[in-house]
Design an enzyme around this catalytic site. Structure first.
Site, PDB file in Angstrom:
ATOM      1  N   SER A 249       0.935  -1.106   0.039  1.00  0.00           N
ATOM      2  CA  SER A 249      -0.094  -0.095   0.015  1.00  0.00           C
ATOM      3  C   SER A 249       0.802   1.309  -0.153  1.00  0.00           C
ATOM      4  O   SER A 249       0.360   2.430  -0.183  1.00  0.00           O
ATOM      5  CB  SER A 249      -1.208  -0.046   1.315  1.00  0.00           C
ATOM      6  OG  SER A 249      -1.946  -0.685   1.106  1.00  0.00           O
TER       7      SER A 249
ATOM      8  N   LYS B 129       0.583   3.690  -2.909  1.00  0.00           N
ATOM      9  CA  LYS B 129      -0.753   4.342  -3.172  1.00  0.00           C
ATOM     10  C   LYS B 129      -0.527   5.820  -3.564  1.00  0.00           C
ATOM     11  O   LYS B 129      -0.929   6.239  -4.536  1.00  0.00           O
ATOM     12  CB  LYS B 129      -1.623   4.038  -2.284  1.00  0.00           C
ATOM     13  CG  LYS B 129      -2.236   2.450  -2.453  1.00  0.00           C
ATOM     14  CD  LYS B 129      -3.233   2.276  -1.091  1.00  0.00           C
ATOM     15  CE  LYS B 129      -3.854   0.724  -1.481  1.00  0.00           C
ATOM     16  NZ  LYS B 129      -4.503   0.289  -0.183  1.00  0.00           N
TER      17      LYS B 129
ATOM     18  N   TYR C 138      -2.997  -2.560 -10.748  1.00  0.00           N
ATOM     19  CA  TYR C 138      -2.897  -2.454  -8.886  1.00  0.00           C
ATOM     20  C   TYR C 138      -2.172  -3.383  -8.403  1.00  0.00           C
ATOM     21  O   TYR C 138      -1.297  -3.376  -7.416  1.00  0.00           O
ATOM     22  CB  TYR C 138      -4.345  -2.308  -8.496  1.00  0.00           C
ATOM     23  CG  TYR C 138      -4.385  -2.450  -6.835  1.00  0.00           C
ATOM     24  CD1 TYR C 138      -3.969  -1.055  -6.246  1.00  0.00           C
ATOM     25  CD2 TYR C 138      -4.817  -3.622  -6.256  1.00  0.00           C
ATOM     26  CE1 TYR C 138      -3.949  -1.296  -4.787  1.00  0.00           C
ATOM     27  CE2 TYR C 138      -4.587  -3.532  -4.866  1.00  0.00           C
ATOM     28  CZ  TYR C 138      -4.461  -2.357  -4.210  1.00  0.00           C
ATOM     29  OH  TYR C 138      -4.378  -2.404  -2.817  1.00  0.00           O
TER      30      TYR C 138
ATOM     31  N   TYR D 272      -4.098   3.441   7.536  1.00  0.00           N
ATOM     32  CA  TYR D 272      -5.165   2.675   7.743  1.00  0.00           C
ATOM     33  C   TYR D 272      -6.322   3.355   8.505  1.00  0.00           C
ATOM     34  O   TYR D 272      -6.159   4.730   8.656  1.00  0.00           O
ATOM     35  CB  TYR D 272      -4.791   1.355   7.985  1.00  0.00           C
ATOM     36  CG  TYR D 272      -3.690   0.605   7.140  1.00  0.00           C
ATOM     37  CD1 TYR D 272      -4.181   0.376   5.891  1.00  0.00           C
ATOM     38  CD2 TYR D 272      -2.608   0.254   7.422  1.00  0.00           C
ATOM     39  CE1 TYR D 272      -3.506  -0.436   5.081  1.00  0.00           C
ATOM     40  CE2 TYR D 272      -1.612  -0.491   6.629  1.00  0.00           C
ATOM     41  CZ  TYR D 272      -2.244  -0.783   5.431  1.00  0.00           C
ATOM     42  OH  TYR D 272      -1.411  -1.451   4.610  1.00  0.00           O
TER      43      TYR D 272
ATOM     44  N   VAL E 161       1.269  -3.529   4.199  1.00  0.00           N
ATOM     45  CA  VAL E 161       1.043  -4.859   4.751  1.00  0.00           C
ATOM     46  C   VAL E 161       2.448  -5.772   5.046  1.00  0.00           C
ATOM     47  O   VAL E 161       2.313  -6.306   5.848  1.00  0.00           O
ATOM     48  CB  VAL E 161      -0.297  -5.417   4.117  1.00  0.00           C
ATOM     49  CG1 VAL E 161       0.381  -6.330   2.853  1.00  0.00           C
ATOM     50  CG2 VAL E 161      -0.775  -6.341   5.254  1.00  0.00           C
TER      51      VAL E 161
HETATM   52  N1  GLU Z   1      -2.214  -6.031  -1.837  1.00  0.00           N
HETATM   53  C1  GLU Z   1      -2.791  -5.462  -0.622  1.00  0.00           C
HETATM   54  C2  GLU Z   1      -4.182  -5.538  -0.985  1.00  0.00           C
HETATM   55  O1  GLU Z   1      -4.706  -4.923  -1.681  1.00  0.00           O
HETATM   56  C3  GLU Z   1      -2.341  -4.257  -0.253  1.00  0.00           C
HETATM   57  C4  GLU Z   1      -2.447  -4.209   1.103  1.00  0.00           C
HETATM   58  C5  GLU Z   1      -1.939  -3.331   1.944  1.00  0.00           C
HETATM   59  O2  GLU Z   1      -0.471  -2.970   1.815  1.00  0.00           O
HETATM   60  O3  GLU Z   1      -2.441  -2.362   2.477  1.00  0.00           O
HETATM   61  O4  GLU Z   1      -4.895  -6.094  -0.338  1.00  0.00           O
END
Ligand code: GLU
Length: 342
Positions: free
Chosen positions: A82, A85, A207, A259, A277
């Site tokens: 993430s 992003k 993604y 988060y 994550v």
């Molecule tokens: N590939 C993970 C997902 O989209 C990303 C999770 C993350 O780092 O928050 O579920």
């Protein structure tokens, strides 16, 4: 002297300066203090993440003039997840401009889990680019004549931020894609509402690719330092993001980057950051430095346990909270300078 020689010399001078600086000792202290912490759990939704060593721990600070300070396992590679992003959001801003991107992806925190199936149906867009819905919609905005070109633009962008060629880990990518049913559901729900284009399957692939990009703790600090330096990578001198967009990435990182702990993070730590994550966190002290941390065990909200501790302490000790006024403790900038010997 050739350009390459002078940049080698700059790197050597920076190395000598950082070797004698108090920050080196500070980072070592933090590393020693939090390494014994055994709380948290390594993500295990795909086998590649479950294999991470819970004892792996690295901290790197890169200043806006390219000095590097680090402690621990700063070269251990992991997937960016993430943390990708905000950077992909930056590329979307460069491709479409602020107003168009805002019409497609909002900037409101959700207070919900990153993978929540919630959409802002009033304005017909996902809430923000840091939750999965918003990140998939952002990936949908990445243009290119075909899918390979869209992927290579992403890779080129991450390579500019890191100052080295980065690559996608194919095994992680295949796992993300094989298990990504929830993201696929979110993508198709957005397609149903007309929030994304009908190439959604391809944008989901994009993604999954962006999440599977391999980085290390040092890279995260350089990426953060690039934002701290107005979009120019301080190590290579190459621009990774137009300056006008830097503030949009940072404001979203501050409000939505950690988060569903983002609000408390902004309140307590006050440093624009993004976690992933795999256990990475990138943070930006605007105009000063980027900070990267890697430690895979996560707390219940999905943030690196040791990472949170280190940032809380750095913010308190050096007054790094964005809204700090009248801090009387030691200056963070002074920690970069060579220590006086007499
Ligand atoms: N590939 C993970 C997902 O989209 C990303 C999770 C993350 O780092 O928050 O579920």
């Amino acid at each position: 002297m050739s350009k390459a020689d002078s940049s080698d010399l700059d790197a050597l001078v920076n190395k000598m300066k950082s070797a004698a600086s108090p920050l080196r000792t500070v980072l070592r202290e933090l590393y020693d203090k939090y390494l014994p912490l055994r709380d948290g759990k390594v993500a295990d939704y795909i086998p590649e993440l479950a294999k991470a060593d819970p004892g792996s721990f690295g901290i790197t600070v890169v200043t806006k003039d390219g000095q590097v300070f680090s402690a621990g396992d700063v070269k251990q590679q992991f997937t960016i997840q993430s943390i990708s992003k905000p950077f992909v959001f930056g590329l979307a801003l460069e491709m479409h401009g602020r107003d168009y991107v805002l019409s497609k992806v909002g900037v409101e925190p959700t207070g919900e889990a990153f993978n929540a199936i919630v959409l802002d149906e009033t304005s017909n867009r996902p809430f923000n680019p840091m939750v999965n819905s918003g990140a998939v919609a952002t990936a949908d905005l990445i243009e290119g004549k075909d899918f390979p070109e869209r992927v290579s633009r992403l890779i080129a962008m991450f390579s500019r931020y890191c100052g080295r060629p980065v690559y996608v880990d194919n095994t992680v990518f295949m796992s993300e894609r094989a298990t990504g049913h929830r993201n696929r559901a979110i993508g198709h729900l957005m397609l149903n509402f007309g929030m994304v284009r009908d190439r959604i399957e391809e944008s989901l692939e994009l993604y999954f690719q962006q999440c599977s990009m391999m980085v290390n703790c040092h890279d995260l600090a350089v990426m953060g330092a690039t934002l701290a330096n107005g979009g120019v990578n301080p190590v290579t001198g190459e621009r990774a993001l137009e300056q006008q967009y830097v503030k949009y990435l940072l404001s979203i990182m501050l409000s939505c980057g950690m988060y569903d702990y983002a609000g408390e993070w902004a309140y307590r730590v006050g440093i624009p950051s993004k976690s992933g994550v795999a256990g990475g966190i990138v943070a930006v002290v605007p105009g000063v430095a980027g900070i990267g941390i890697y430690s895979p065990p996560l707390d219940a909200k999905g943030n690196s346990v040791r990472g949170i501790k280190v940032f809380e302490e750095l913010s308190e000790r050096f007054g790094l909270h964005a809204f700090e006024t009248g801090f009387t403790g030691p200056s963070f900038l002074d920690q970069f300078k060579p220590a006086r010997t007499s």
